[in-house]
Scaffold this motif. Structure first.
Motif, PDB file in Angstrom:
ATOM      1  N   LYS A  52       0.968  -1.429   0.217  1.00 11.63           N
ATOM      2  CA  LYS A  52      -0.048   0.082  -0.073  1.00 11.63           C
ATOM      3  C   LYS A  52       0.968   1.212   0.144  1.00 11.63           C
ATOM      4  O   LYS A  52       0.574   2.226  -0.785  1.00 11.63           O
ATOM      5  CB  LYS A  52      -0.794  -0.051   0.956  1.00 11.63           C
ATOM      6  N   GLU A  68      -2.465   3.735  -0.905  1.00 14.22           N
ATOM      7  CA  GLU A  68      -3.660   3.191  -0.034  1.00 14.22           C
ATOM      8  C   GLU A  68      -4.574   2.695  -0.602  1.00 14.22           C
ATOM      9  O   GLU A  68      -5.243   1.568  -0.128  1.00 14.22           O
ATOM     10  CB  GLU A  68      -3.588   4.133   1.078  1.00 14.22           C
ATOM     11  N   THR A  69      -5.227   3.214  -1.432  1.00 14.70           N
ATOM     12  CA  THR A  69      -6.607   2.730  -2.147  1.00 14.70           C
ATOM     13  C   THR A  69      -6.434   2.520  -3.549  1.00 14.70           C
ATOM     14  O   THR A  69      -7.399   2.298  -4.452  1.00 14.70           O
ATOM     15  CB  THR A  69      -7.591   3.899  -1.953  1.00 14.70           C
ATOM     16  N   ILE A 113      -1.820  -6.200  -3.992  1.00 16.14           N
ATOM     17  CA  ILE A 113      -2.608  -5.811  -2.832  1.00 16.14           C
ATOM     18  C   ILE A 113      -3.722  -6.756  -2.810  1.00 16.14           C
ATOM     19  O   ILE A 113      -4.039  -7.284  -1.615  1.00 16.14           O
ATOM     20  CB  ILE A 113      -2.835  -4.276  -2.965  1.00 16.14           C
TER      21      ILE A 113
END
Length: 249
Positions: A89, A94-95, A101
């Motif tokens: 991440k 992170e997203t 991931i």
């Protein structure tokens, strides 16, 4: 001494250690694999920095986690997978939807399922599924999406909601047939057919269960050989026997 350090503290050496670890893992010697992965991890940290987020470090952590999962130590596996996930991440965002991931989320879900926390497992599998659909496309047929659907189905089956499990298993089966061929014998298709059979058996619809078990059995015999002794064939034959008994056949 300086010459040796220059030789060993390089990405090529780290990559070689990783590959040897993967070979041992494929051969089933997970402890020997861990030994090589840990050497690779140590080398990568020496090259890139102890706390630097780097794909090679994240990869080693991921592989060590997978080995511990194979050895049955799911909590230790989760620890490594979570370190790997955190680093991925930091690297990709992170997203940000990324296959690495999604893979870590899936692996953590598998570990929690083995530990019996099916709801926590579902949470991770659903995050992984959502990310894979964002990567490959909402309606795209892909083996990783099919596998994720199967894993969620398995969790719901363990929780006793067999109808919800069937819904996920059927989505997975449909996707696998689209990938491998509607009538092509494939272990993943045979597995899905068997899983659906198990759910119908637990719902006491033994006739419907038999239908799926027989499809799975016929496919397995094509895959493994009609006369071959295989644990999956033995399992399906036993389930058919139990259904016949329930139906008084």
């Amino acid at each position: 001494m300086t010459k040796q350090r220059a030789t060993t503290n390089c990405p090529v050496f780290s990559s070689l250690l990783e590959k040897i670890g993967t070979c041992w893992s494929c051969l089933g010697d997970q402890r020997k694999a861990i030994s090589y992965y840990e050497q690779s991890l140590k080398t990568s940290k020496a090259i890139y920095g102890e706390t630097t987020p780097h794909p090679d470090i994240a990869g080693s952590l991921h592989n060590i986690g997978t080995c511990w999962s194979h050895l049955g130590d799911q909590r230790k596996a989760i620890s490594y997978h979570e370190q790997s996930l955190k680093m991925k991440k930091a690297i990709y965002g992170e997203t940000t939807p990324h296959p690495d991931i999604a893979s870590s989320l899936n692996n953590i879900g598998v570990c929690w399922s083995h530990l019996g926390d099916q709801r926590k497992a579902i949470s991770y599998h659903e995050q992984s599924l959502k990310m894979m659909k964002a990567i490959y496309g909402e309606t795209t047929t892909h083996p990783d999406i099919a596998s994720s659907l199967n894993n969620i189905g398995s969790c719901w089956s363990h929780l006793g909601d067999h109808r919800k499990a069937i819904s996920y298993y059927e989505q997975s089966l449909k996707m696998k047939k689209a990938i491998y061929g509607e009538t092509s014998p494939h272990p993943d298709i045979a597995e899905s057919l068997s899983n659906i059979g198990v759910c119908w058996k637990r719902l006491s619809d033994h006739s419907k269960a038999m239908k799926y078990y027989r499809q799975s059995l016929n496919m397995m015999k094509v895959i493994y050989g009609d006369k071959t002794s295989h644990p999956n064939i033995a399992s399906v034959l036993n389930n058919i026997r139990l259904c016949k008994s329930a139906l008084h056949e």
